[in-house]
Motif scaffolding. Structure first.
Motif, PDB file in Angstrom:
ATOM      1  N   SER A  78     -17.150  -3.830  27.553  1.00  0.00           N
ATOM      2  CA  SER A  78     -17.052  -5.254  27.853  1.00  0.00           C
ATOM      3  C   SER A  78     -16.933  -5.464  29.356  1.00  0.00           C
ATOM      4  O   SER A  78     -16.539  -4.561  30.106  1.00  0.00           O
ATOM      5  CB  SER A  78     -15.826  -5.854  27.156  1.00  0.00           C
ATOM      6  OG  SER A  78     -14.631  -5.375  27.746  1.00  0.00           O
ATOM      7  N   GLU A  79     -17.264  -6.672  29.807  1.00  0.00           N
ATOM      8  CA  GLU A  79     -17.140  -6.986  31.227  1.00  0.00           C
ATOM      9  C   GLU A  79     -15.689  -6.875  31.675  1.00  0.00           C
ATOM     10  O   GLU A  79     -15.404  -6.452  32.802  1.00  0.00           O
ATOM     11  CB  GLU A  79     -17.670  -8.398  31.494  1.00  0.00           C
ATOM     12  CG  GLU A  79     -19.177  -8.533  31.321  1.00  0.00           C
ATOM     13  CD  GLU A  79     -19.665  -9.928  31.690  1.00  0.00           C
ATOM     14  OE1 GLU A  79     -18.834 -10.745  32.162  1.00  0.00           O
ATOM     15  OE2 GLU A  79     -20.864 -10.201  31.512  1.00  0.00           O
ATOM     16  N   GLU A  80     -14.773  -7.237  30.772  1.00  0.00           N
ATOM     17  CA  GLU A  80     -13.346  -7.158  31.102  1.00  0.00           C
ATOM     18  C   GLU A  80     -12.918  -5.707  31.329  1.00  0.00           C
ATOM     19  O   GLU A  80     -12.217  -5.402  32.307  1.00  0.00           O
ATOM     20  CB  GLU A  80     -12.515  -7.772  29.974  1.00  0.00           C
ATOM     21  CG  GLU A  80     -11.027  -7.791  30.245  1.00  0.00           C
ATOM     22  CD  GLU A  80     -10.250  -8.406  29.098  1.00  0.00           C
ATOM     23  OE1 GLU A  80      -9.007  -8.471  29.199  1.00  0.00           O
ATOM     24  OE2 GLU A  80     -10.870  -8.808  28.101  1.00  0.00           O
ATOM     25  N   ASP A  81     -13.350  -4.816  30.430  1.00  0.00           N
ATOM     26  CA  ASP A  81     -12.997  -3.406  30.590  1.00  0.00           C
ATOM     27  C   ASP A  81     -13.677  -2.796  31.809  1.00  0.00           C
ATOM     28  O   ASP A  81     -13.094  -1.955  32.504  1.00  0.00           O
ATOM     29  CB  ASP A  81     -13.390  -2.615  29.339  1.00  0.00           C
ATOM     30  CG  ASP A  81     -12.425  -2.836  28.185  1.00  0.00           C
ATOM     31  OD1 ASP A  81     -11.299  -3.310  28.438  1.00  0.00           O
ATOM     32  OD2 ASP A  81     -12.802  -2.546  27.032  1.00  0.00           O
ATOM     33  N   GLN A  82     -14.911  -3.224  32.077  1.00  0.00           N
ATOM     34  CA  GLN A  82     -15.627  -2.743  33.256  1.00  0.00           C
ATOM     35  C   GLN A  82     -14.850  -3.103  34.519  1.00  0.00           C
ATOM     36  O   GLN A  82     -14.619  -2.246  35.397  1.00  0.00           O
ATOM     37  CB  GLN A  82     -17.022  -3.364  33.309  1.00  0.00           C
ATOM     38  CG  GLN A  82     -17.905  -2.841  34.430  1.00  0.00           C
ATOM     39  CD  GLN A  82     -18.617  -1.554  34.069  1.00  0.00           C
ATOM     40  OE1 GLN A  82     -19.091  -1.413  32.965  1.00  0.00           O
ATOM     41  NE2 GLN A  82     -18.666  -0.618  35.007  1.00  0.00           N
ATOM     42  N   ALA A  83     -14.416  -4.352  34.613  1.00  0.00           N
ATOM     43  CA  ALA A  83     -13.677  -4.798  35.788  1.00  0.00           C
ATOM     44  C   ALA A  83     -12.328  -4.080  35.882  1.00  0.00           C
ATOM     45  O   ALA A  83     -11.881  -3.711  36.981  1.00  0.00           O
ATOM     46  CB  ALA A  83     -13.475  -6.314  35.723  1.00  0.00           C
ATOM     47  N   PHE A  84     -11.677  -3.875  34.736  1.00  0.00           N
ATOM     48  CA  PHE A  84     -10.380  -3.199  34.727  1.00  0.00           C
ATOM     49  C   PHE A  84     -10.507  -1.775  35.256  1.00  0.00           C
ATOM     50  O   PHE A  84      -9.741  -1.353  36.140  1.00  0.00           O
ATOM     51  CB  PHE A  84      -9.818  -3.191  33.307  1.00  0.00           C
ATOM     52  CG  PHE A  84      -8.601  -2.335  33.139  1.00  0.00           C
ATOM     53  CD1 PHE A  84      -7.384  -2.701  33.702  1.00  0.00           C
ATOM     54  CD2 PHE A  84      -8.676  -1.147  32.414  1.00  0.00           C
ATOM     55  CE1 PHE A  84      -6.266  -1.906  33.551  1.00  0.00           C
ATOM     56  CE2 PHE A  84      -7.558  -0.343  32.251  1.00  0.00           C
ATOM     57  CZ  PHE A  84      -6.346  -0.728  32.821  1.00  0.00           C
ATOM     58  N   SER A  87     -11.142  -1.557  38.905  1.00  0.00           N
ATOM     59  CA  SER A  87      -9.952  -1.897  39.704  1.00  0.00           C
ATOM     60  C   SER A  87      -9.027  -0.707  39.904  1.00  0.00           C
ATOM     61  O   SER A  87      -8.178  -0.721  40.809  1.00  0.00           O
ATOM     62  CB  SER A  87      -9.187  -3.045  39.042  1.00  0.00           C
ATOM     63  OG  SER A  87      -8.481  -2.597  37.891  1.00  0.00           O
ATOM     64  N   ARG A 115      -6.396   2.229  22.594  1.00  0.00           N
ATOM     65  CA  ARG A 115      -6.865   1.962  23.965  1.00  0.00           C
ATOM     66  C   ARG A 115      -6.301   3.033  24.892  1.00  0.00           C
ATOM     67  O   ARG A 115      -5.082   3.213  24.986  1.00  0.00           O
ATOM     68  CB  ARG A 115      -6.410   0.564  24.415  1.00  0.00           C
ATOM     69  CG  ARG A 115      -6.917   0.158  25.804  1.00  0.00           C
ATOM     70  CD  ARG A 115      -6.495  -1.271  26.122  1.00  0.00           C
ATOM     71  NE  ARG A 115      -6.817  -1.672  27.475  1.00  0.00           N
ATOM     72  CZ  ARG A 115      -8.005  -2.087  27.889  1.00  0.00           C
ATOM     73  NH1 ARG A 115      -8.993  -2.155  27.016  1.00  0.00           N
ATOM     74  NH2 ARG A 115      -8.212  -2.444  29.141  1.00  0.00           N
TER      75      ARG A 115
END
Length: 322
Positions: A78-84, A87, A115
């Motif tokens: 997901s885009e959220e996991d990619q960004a996480f 980071s 996770r």
């Protein structure tokens, strides 16, 4: 389907036999692998082997007929996991990625764990090559975590950890103040089962299950003898080594470590999370030279540092000394 004899390549040197099969035959289940090992269908240089057998370049692996099912499809990131995951990156080159692992995020999966870092590594894949774990940190330990970007780099990095060429530096906030401000802890440890699961305990001199465990430490700061900030440098890599050495050898449990310090490890006005952080690492780079990386503190340790006014210098920038 026929039996094959495959020569171990340099990029696979040093890995366990079961991981070699997972890498090259992802459709093979762990149960099927164990059955083949028990029945002697899998052999290394003609001899029976165990799942934890370490492979060396040039060895011959007997591979029986493998399942024909296609490899499992990787879940879309997901885009959220990619960004996480992006980071967390402290350093990246063609061979190595270094993360600042957050407190509370497991490195690998297990019962009830859905996770974890390993499950999110597709977010850092490059040209369809997924980074590989080469060492571990406990779920509640934060800080420097190294990944290999290729099979060859991962094998070289893993060898550095096994050979103790990797120099690890941890920061730990402990309850109380060590009587001796710095020195070497040489206290053998062993794993022991119990009603609450496995834990690490001090091994008696005559106990054959004990493994030598050595930690160097220095006291960096003291706050009214209530807590101290220690720099701890493990010379060995036993499970929970720093936590047990602090609690048993120094009689100063790491703040928030209820597992090994009980109620004495908690102070009412401070965060109850484990205060153990992999601050810095110096390790041979797979392409030569030394890689040095440092990681900033997690939020709960920053809160404690501010409470006691401990100095918190900005981590040095990653450096590859070729």
């Amino acid at each position: 389907m026929t039996v094959q004899n495959i020569t171990v390549q340099s990029g696979d040197a040093g890995i366990r036999l079961d991981r070699w099969f997972r890498r090259h035959y992802p459709a093979l289940t762990q149960g099927a692998l164990q059955k083949m090992l028990r029945s002697g269908q899998i052999r290394v240089d003609g001899a029976r082997a165990e799942a934890n057998t370490r492979l060396e370049t040039g060895q011959d692996v007997r591979v029986p007929p493998m399942p024909t099912a296609p490899a499992p499809i990787r879940p879309r990131v997901s885009e959220e996991d990619q960004a996480f995951m992006e980071s967390l990156v402290l350093y990246r080159d063609a061979s190595v990625i270094v993360l600042n692992k957050p407190h509370g995020l497991p490195v690998q999966g297990g019962p009830g764990i859905t996770r974890h870092v390993d499950g999110l590594l597709d977010a850092l894949a490059h040209e369809d090559e997924r980074p590989r774990l080469v060492h571990r940190l406990d779920k509640d330990t934060s800080g420097v975590l190294v990944l290999g970007r290729t099979a060859q780099a991962a094998a070289a990095l893993a060898n550095s950890f096994r050979g103790r060429d990797a120099k690890k530096t941890y920061w730990a906030v402990v309850v109380g103040q060590p009587e001796i401000q710095g020195g070497r802890i040489n206290l053998p440890l062993k794993r022991e089962g119990g009603a609450r699961g496995e834990r690490t305990v001090v091994a008696q001199p005559a106990d054959k299950a004990g493994q030598f465990a050595i930690t160097d430490y220095d006291t960096l700061e003291v706050a009214r003898r209530r807590v101290a900030l220690l720099e701890m440098r493990p010379m060995t890599g036993r499970t929970h080594q720093l936590r047990v050495h602090a609690a048993e050898a120094l009689k100063c449990p790491i703040l928030g470590d209820g597992k090994y310090g009980g109620e004495d490890a908690h102070l009412e006005e401070l965060p109850h999370e484990l205060h153990l952080h992999s601050r810095a690492l110096s390790i041979p780079h797979p392409e030569g030279g030394m890689l040095e990386v440092a990681a900033g503190l997690p939020p709960h340790m920053l809160e404690t540092f501010r409470f006691f006014d401990f100095p918190n210098p900005v981590p040095a920038k990653p450096r590859w000394r070729r």
